[in-house]
Design an enzyme around this catalytic site. Structure first.
Site, short mmCIF file in Angstrom:
data_model
loop_
_atom_site.label_atom_id
_atom_site.label_comp_id
_atom_site.label_asym_id
_atom_site.label_seq_id
_atom_site.Cartn_x
_atom_site.Cartn_y
_atom_site.Cartn_z
N LYS A 1 -5.92 -2.00 15.48
CA LYS A 1 -6.45 -1.14 14.41
C LYS A 1 -7.63 -0.32 14.92
O LYS A 1 -7.84 0.82 14.46
CB LYS A 1 -6.82 -1.97 13.19
CG LYS A 1 -5.61 -2.62 12.50
CD LYS A 1 -4.62 -1.60 11.96
CE LYS A 1 -3.58 -2.20 11.05
NZ LYS A 1 -2.65 -1.21 10.49
N TYR B 1 -4.56 -7.84 16.22
CA TYR B 1 -4.57 -6.98 15.02
C TYR B 1 -5.82 -6.09 15.04
O TYR B 1 -5.73 -4.87 14.87
CB TYR B 1 -4.55 -7.86 13.77
CG TYR B 1 -4.52 -7.08 12.48
CD1 TYR B 1 -3.34 -6.52 12.00
CD2 TYR B 1 -5.68 -6.89 11.73
CE1 TYR B 1 -3.31 -5.80 10.82
CE2 TYR B 1 -5.66 -6.17 10.54
CZ TYR B 1 -4.47 -5.63 10.09
OH TYR B 1 -4.45 -4.91 8.93
N ASN C 1 1.83 4.01 8.24
CA ASN C 1 1.21 2.88 7.54
C ASN C 1 1.61 1.50 8.04
O ASN C 1 0.88 0.54 7.84
CB ASN C 1 1.53 3.01 6.04
CG ASN C 1 1.26 1.74 5.29
OD1 ASN C 1 0.11 1.41 4.99
ND2 ASN C 1 2.32 0.99 5.00
N ILE D 1 0.83 -1.21 0.00
CA ILE D 1 0.00 0.00 0.00
C ILE D 1 0.87 1.26 0.00
O ILE D 1 0.63 2.20 -0.77
CB ILE D 1 -0.94 -0.03 1.24
CG1 ILE D 1 -2.05 -1.06 1.00
CG2 ILE D 1 -1.50 1.36 1.55
CD1 ILE D 1 -2.91 -1.36 2.22
N SER E 1 -7.74 -0.52 9.48
CA SER E 1 -8.13 -1.74 8.76
C SER E 1 -9.60 -1.98 9.03
O SER E 1 -10.11 -1.58 10.09
CB SER E 1 -7.32 -2.94 9.29
OG SER E 1 -7.87 -4.15 8.80
N ASP F 1 11.40 2.44 6.03
CA ASP F 1 11.10 1.00 6.12
C ASP F 1 12.28 0.31 6.78
O ASP F 1 13.42 0.78 6.67
CB ASP F 1 10.89 0.38 4.72
CG ASP F 1 10.00 -0.86 4.75
OD1 ASP F 1 8.88 -0.81 4.20
OD2 ASP F 1 10.42 -1.89 5.34
N LEU G 1 -4.84 -6.53 -2.45
CA LEU G 1 -3.88 -7.51 -2.96
C LEU G 1 -2.45 -6.97 -2.89
O LEU G 1 -1.96 -6.37 -3.85
CB LEU G 1 -4.26 -7.91 -4.39
CG LEU G 1 -5.63 -8.60 -4.50
CD1 LEU G 1 -5.99 -8.82 -5.96
CD2 LEU G 1 -5.64 -9.91 -3.73
N THR G 2 -1.83 -7.14 -1.75
CA THR G 2 -0.42 -6.78 -1.54
C THR G 2 0.35 -8.05 -1.21
O THR G 2 -0.27 -9.09 -0.91
CB THR G 2 -0.27 -5.81 -0.34
OG1 THR G 2 -0.66 -6.51 0.84
CG2 THR G 2 -1.13 -4.57 -0.50
N1 LIG Z 1 -3.25 -5.71 2.43
C1 LIG Z 1 -4.39 -5.75 3.07
O1 LIG Z 1 -5.32 -6.52 2.73
C2 LIG Z 1 -4.62 -4.83 4.24
C3 LIG Z 1 -5.93 -4.72 4.75
C4 LIG Z 1 -6.15 -3.88 5.82
C5 LIG Z 1 -5.11 -3.15 6.36
N2 LIG Z 1 -3.85 -3.28 5.85
C6 LIG Z 1 -2.79 -2.52 6.47
O2 LIG Z 1 -2.07 -1.83 5.48
C7 LIG Z 1 -0.73 -1.61 5.94
C8 LIG Z 1 0.27 -2.04 4.88
O3 LIG Z 1 0.04 -3.38 4.56
P1 LIG Z 1 0.50 -4.03 3.19
O4 LIG Z 1 -0.52 -5.04 2.86
O5 LIG Z 1 0.84 -2.97 2.22
O6 LIG Z 1 1.81 -4.81 3.68
P2 LIG Z 1 3.19 -5.18 2.94
O7 LIG Z 1 3.73 -6.37 3.67
O8 LIG Z 1 3.01 -5.27 1.47
O9 LIG Z 1 4.10 -3.93 3.28
C9 LIG Z 1 4.42 -3.65 4.61
C10 LIG Z 1 5.75 -2.92 4.64
O10 LIG Z 1 5.99 -2.58 6.01
C11 LIG Z 1 7.34 -2.90 6.30
N3 LIG Z 1 7.42 -3.17 7.76
C12 LIG Z 1 6.87 -4.19 8.45
N4 LIG Z 1 7.19 -4.08 9.75
C13 LIG Z 1 7.93 -2.96 9.87
C14 LIG Z 1 8.55 -2.31 10.95
N5 LIG Z 1 8.47 -2.79 12.20
N6 LIG Z 1 9.23 -1.17 10.73
C15 LIG Z 1 9.33 -0.67 9.47
N7 LIG Z 1 8.80 -1.25 8.39
C16 LIG Z 1 8.10 -2.38 8.60
C17 LIG Z 1 7.68 -4.11 5.46
O11 LIG Z 1 9.10 -4.20 5.25
C18 LIG Z 1 6.93 -3.77 4.17
O12 LIG Z 1 7.74 -3.01 3.29
C19 LIG Z 1 -0.61 -2.34 7.27
O13 LIG Z 1 -0.84 -1.45 8.33
C20 LIG Z 1 -1.75 -3.34 7.20
O14 LIG Z 1 -2.20 -3.73 8.47
C21 LIG Z 1 -3.58 -4.10 4.81
#
Ligand SMILES: NC(=O)c1ccc[n+]([C@@H]2O[C@H](COP(=O)([O-])OP(=O)(O)OC[C@H]3O[C@@H](n4cnc5c(N)ncnc54)[C@H](O)[C@@H]3O)[C@@H](O)[C@H]2O)c1
Length: 268
Positions: free
Chosen positions: A162, A158, A90, A18, A145, A37, A192-193
């Site tokens: 959130k 989680y 994020n 995201i 979320s 990151d 879709l990540t």
């Molecule tokens: N993908 C989904 O379906 C979804 C749904 C609801 C909420 N979210 C939220 O969106 C956000 C991003 O999720 P995403 O799906 O893009 O994940 P992702 O795994 O694709 O990306 C997450 C990024 O965060 C970094 N990261 C993880 N822990 C870290 C830390 N302690 N310090 C610094 N960097 C860190 C990882 O290296 C990665 O680059 C999160 O907060 C997640 O809870 C995602």
């Protein structure tokens, strides 16, 4: 003139998913972006890709579980680009093997998830706000979320973390609104990540799609465009809100499918 022209943004977790998409959208619209990151190679790759397309970006190591590291990334942003206008808090984590139901959840995992998901939002905001006051205002956007709005069979920590993000968003908005600092959250449904796709089989992804109002699962830029809007002055009168970006997954009465089947069976 871009939609966030000359604004300086720190994006956490920007090496993937995201926030990677959001970093590109912000840079395309004229923002100078710091990609924070703990995957520093990944963050550098994203920054390079933005620069190669004519944008302005740099990478900075940031560990969202560590207060000092978050402060360093905020300070680095201001030292590098002279100010801070936008903070995208994020980073968020879960662990489907240990973040279970209330009786079985690993309590160490509860603490870790609350620390990374909720406390990092508090800390990022705590360190960014004085710089935003100095800049005459700013926009903080937090990734919540739908798991923080609705409940689930597992991922208890989680969801609670959130939900904390949703309410923390209102507290920040209330406490710093008079300084022209806005704070909003985006609550994604399934997007879709790499994180989502590694946690879910194709069959489960199809079930999610089936219950959406829209006919597809969400993509990172569905969230990125919402964050771009919240970062821009187009949203200047919006604060304290959580925008649910979830394809209409949660809007209908959950009994609708069973009820329709029942009604149809009675008609015959
Ligand atoms: N993908 C989904 O379906 C979804 C749904 C609801 C909420 N979210 C939220 O969106 C956000 C991003 O999720 P995403 O799906 O893009 O994940 P992702 O795994 O694709 O990306 C997450 C990024 O965060 C970094 N990261 C993880 N822990 C870290 C830390 N302690 N310090 C610094 N960097 C860190 C990882 O290296 C990665 O680059 C999160 O907060 C997640 O809870 C995602």
């Amino acid at each position: 003139m871009g939609r966030v022209q000359n604004k300086v943004a720190l994006v956490t977790g920007g090496a993937s998913g995201i926030a990677l998409s959001t970093a590109h959208l912000l840079a395309n619209e004229g923002a100078k972006v710091v990609i924070g990151d703990f995957n520093i190679e990944g963050a550098e790759k994203v920054a390079k890709s933005i620069v190669s397309r004519g944008g302005v970006a740099t990478a900075k190591f940031l560990d969202a579980s560590n207060a000092e590291s978050i402060k360093e990334a905020v300070d680095y942003t201001v030292e590098t680009f002279g100010k801070l206008n936008v903070l995208f808090n994020n980073v968020g984590v879960t662990n489907i093997n240990k973040d279970l139901d209330v009786v079985n959840i690993d309590l160490g995992e509860w603490d870790r998830i609350m620390n990374v998901n909720a406390k990092s939002v508090l800390l990022g905001s705590r360190y960014a706000i004085p710089h935003m006051v100095e800049a005459g205002g700013g926009s903080i956007i937090n990734t919540a979320s739908m798991g923080g709005v609705a409940s689930d069979a597992i991922r208890t920590a989680y969801g609670a973390s959130k939900a904390a993000v949703v309410n923390l968003t209102k507290y920040i908005a209330t406490q710093y609104g008079k300084d022209y600092i806005r704070c909003n959250a985006v609550a994604p449904g399934l997007i879709l990540t790499p994180a989502a796709e590694s946690n879910m089989s194709e069959a489960v992804l199809d079930i999610f799609k089936k219950y959406n109002a829209l006919p597809y699962n969400g993509e990172p830029d569905d969230i990125g465009y919402t964050v771009l809007f919240l970062a821009s002055d187009e949203s200047k009168y919006i604060t304290g809100q959580t925008i649910e970006v979830e394809g209409g997954h949660y809007i209908a009465n959950p009994t609708i499918a069973d009820s329709n089947a029942f009604i149809n069976s009675q008609d015959k």
